[in-house]
Scaffold this motif. Structure first.
Motif, PDB file in Angstrom:
ATOM      1  N   ASN A 172     -24.045 -49.408-105.998  1.00 19.61           N
ATOM      2  CA  ASN A 172     -22.701 -49.685-105.489  1.00 19.61           C
ATOM      3  C   ASN A 172     -22.726 -50.657-104.316  1.00 19.61           C
ATOM      4  N   TYR A 173     -23.725 -50.506-103.442  1.00 14.04           N
ATOM      5  CA  TYR A 173     -23.837 -51.410-102.297  1.00 14.04           C
ATOM      6  C   TYR A 173     -24.032 -52.847-102.780  1.00 14.04           C
ATOM      7  N   LEU A 174     -24.915 -52.983-103.789  1.00 14.30           N
ATOM      8  CA  LEU A 174     -25.170 -54.325-104.350  1.00 14.30           C
ATOM      9  C   LEU A 174     -23.888 -54.903-104.959  1.00 14.30           C
ATOM     10  N   LEU A 175     -23.196 -54.068-105.760  1.00  8.06           N
ATOM     11  CA  LEU A 175     -21.997 -54.553-106.454  1.00  8.06           C
ATOM     12  C   LEU A 175     -20.936 -55.003-105.448  1.00  8.06           C
ATOM     13  N   GLU A 176     -20.805 -54.236-104.369  1.00  5.58           N
ATOM     14  CA  GLU A 176     -19.718 -54.508-103.415  1.00  5.58           C
ATOM     15  C   GLU A 176     -20.023 -55.677-102.476  1.00  5.58           C
ATOM     16  N   GLY A 207     -32.399 -69.917 -98.826  1.00  5.90           N
ATOM     17  CA  GLY A 207     -31.572 -69.448 -97.707  1.00  5.90           C
ATOM     18  C   GLY A 207     -30.543 -68.403 -98.076  1.00  5.90           C
ATOM     19  N   LEU A 208     -30.756 -67.702 -99.203  1.00  7.51           N
ATOM     20  CA  LEU A 208     -29.839 -66.617 -99.559  1.00  7.51           C
ATOM     21  C   LEU A 208     -30.353 -65.295 -99.010  1.00  7.51           C
ATOM     22  N   LYS A 209     -29.415 -64.359 -98.817  1.00  8.21           N
ATOM     23  CA  LYS A 209     -29.801 -62.988 -98.489  1.00  8.21           C
ATOM     24  C   LYS A 209     -29.963 -62.254 -99.820  1.00  8.21           C
ATOM     25  N   VAL A 210     -30.976 -61.390 -99.915  1.00  2.75           N
ATOM     26  CA  VAL A 210     -31.243 -60.710-101.186  1.00  2.75           C
ATOM     27  C   VAL A 210     -30.981 -59.216-101.063  1.00  2.75           C
ATOM     28  N   ILE A 211     -30.194 -58.689-102.023  1.00  2.53           N
ATOM     29  CA  ILE A 211     -30.054 -57.235-102.180  1.00  2.53           C
ATOM     30  C   ILE A 211     -30.622 -56.918-103.564  1.00  2.53           C
ATOM     31  N   ALA A 212     -31.462 -55.871-103.661  1.00  2.17           N
ATOM     32  CA  ALA A 212     -32.024 -55.527-104.971  1.00  2.17           C
ATOM     33  C   ALA A 212     -31.699 -54.085-105.315  1.00  2.17           C
ATOM     34  N   ILE A 270     -17.691 -54.003-112.760  1.00  2.00           N
ATOM     35  CA  ILE A 270     -17.081 -55.295-112.412  1.00  2.00           C
ATOM     36  C   ILE A 270     -15.959 -55.092-111.391  1.00  2.00           C
ATOM     37  N   LYS A 271     -15.214 -54.015-111.533  1.00  2.00           N
ATOM     38  CA  LYS A 271     -14.098 -53.767-110.600  1.00  2.00           C
ATOM     39  C   LYS A 271     -14.598 -53.515-109.174  1.00  2.00           C
ATOM     40  N   LYS A 272     -15.857 -53.120-109.028  1.00  2.00           N
ATOM     41  CA  LYS A 272     -16.407 -52.892-107.686  1.00  2.00           C
ATOM     42  C   LYS A 272     -16.908 -54.189-107.050  1.00  2.00           C
ATOM     43  N   MET A 273     -17.051 -55.243-107.869  1.00  3.60           N
ATOM     44  CA  MET A 273     -17.624 -56.494-107.351  1.00  3.60           C
ATOM     45  C   MET A 273     -16.585 -57.289-106.576  1.00  3.60           C
ATOM     46  N   LYS A 274     -17.075 -58.250-105.765  1.00  2.00           N
ATOM     47  CA  LYS A 274     -16.162 -59.175-105.083  1.00  2.00           C
ATOM     48  C   LYS A 274     -15.410 -59.964-106.153  1.00  2.00           C
TER      49      LYS A 274
END
Ligand code: NAD
Length: 316
Positions: free
Chosen positions: A204-208, A169-174, A230-234
């Motif tokens: 960048n979309y994935l990281l954010e 049930g997760l959403k996947v970004i690749a 890492i700074k771009k991640m949640k």
């Protein structure tokens, strides 16, 4: 023909090879004694996993070698191009361990979101005296259903991770610079299946946008994940690495864990194996395994059979 399986090989692989008149020695010879052993025993086929290194000097000094086999995927412990230029066959088993590695990714994810990496050891020491205190300590875990997982490198293992993720049930970004989209087929136990098309996104979309990020790229000269990424991640991201140690800059990982730039990490691979940096091992909020992604009975059986079948088809 004489085979040395220096890092071991499954029993069914040995049986298959022996049934075709290969003799298989599973003695583990230390790296420094390997050249002498191969020459004394006139070994023609050497099989390794990730521990034994087959470099140019060994290839030069062991003219009896006709085939080098890697049980697993990454061939960074073998001088592949040089061996091939000497007329030596070099084979590996790229498919056999993908499911096992993908399942270890989820073992680390569940370990981190519910504090298993910490509660397992603390329950043993303080479970009786401090039950209530520990219960409180581990009471802000989280569910993964409905969260977003970012998969960096959507090859064989990345695809298996995507399947488990979708099933959970997760959403996947690749993200994968060499892949535009992939088809993922989820096969269920009752024979039914469901197909998904995954289009890759920008890094960048994935990281954010990911709550969990997992890395499945080949060995990298330069780390893919450094403090900049890492700074771009949640802030509460969980970072998993089961690919190769260098995929994440380890110093940046240690700094990020210490300074709460990421929430937790799950790590199976290290830059300086088999002597990982103690600063990683002693970090808080990290789930650790000693490079066991492919180390399941099922994967090792598949690896043994895949190696044996390739050897038989080359020499028989
Ligand atoms: P694969 O070749 O099938 O897939 C790798 C993918 O990474 C490819 O799709 C490729 O296009 C992509 N890629 C390459 N460079 C990239 C980059 N800079 N950014 C994003 N994507 C990139 O490989 P696989 O079988 O999926 O294995 C992946 C990794 O897992 C390898 O490093 C392998 O050594 C490692 N591995 C670890 C274990 C373990 O025990 N932990 C076991 C098996 C494999």
């Amino acid at each position: 023909m004489k085979i040395l399986a220096n890092d071991g090989i499954s029993h069914n692989g040995i049986k298959l090879l022996e049934s075709h008149n290969f003799s298989v020695n599973t003695k583990n010879i230390k790296q420094e004694n390997l050249i002498e052993f191969i020459n004394n025993e006139k070994i023609e086929i050497i099989l390794v996993r990730s521990a034994t290194k087959i470099r140019k000097d060994l290839i030069d000094k062991c003219p009896s070698i006709k085939l080098i086999g890697r049980g697993g995927v990454g061939m960074d412990n073998i001088d592949v191009d040089y061996a091939k230029s000497c007329g030596i066959h070099v084979i590996n088993t790229p498919n056999a361990s993908s499911v096992s590695v993908a399942e270890l990714v989820f073992a680390h994810i569940y370990s981190t979101v519910r504090y298993l990496y910490d509660s397992n050891s603390n329950m043993k020491i303080n479970g009786n005296n401090n039950f209530k205190k520990l219960k409180k300590k581990y009471s802000d875990g989280s569910e993964i259903r409905g969260k977003t997982i970012g998969i960096i490198g959507i090859g064989r293992i990345g695809k298996e991770v995507a399947k488990i993720a979708i099933g959970n049930g997760l959403k996947v970004i690749a993200f994968d610079p060499f892949v535009k989209s992939i088809e993922v087929s989820l096969d269920f136990y009752d024979g039914s299946n469901h197909n998904f098309t995954l289009n890759t996104s920008k890094l960048n979309y994935l990281l954010e946008n990911s709550d969990i990020i997992t890395i499945h790229v080949p060995n990298q000269e330069n780390s893919l994940i450094t403090i900049q990424e890492i700074k771009k991640m949640k802030k509460n991201v969980i970072l998993i690495n089961t690919s190769r140690g260098n995929a994440i800059n380890e110093k940046d990982l240690i700094y990020s864990l210490k300074n709460n730039l990421i929430n937790k990490a799950g790590i199976d691979v290290f830059k300086n194996e088999p002597n990982p940096d103690n600063n990683i091992l002693s970090s808080d909020n990290i789930s650790l395994t000693p490079h066991i992604g492919a180390a399941t009975i099922e994967a090792q059986n598949k690896i043994g059979i895949e190696l044996a079948n390739q050897i038989i088809s080359i020499f028989k």
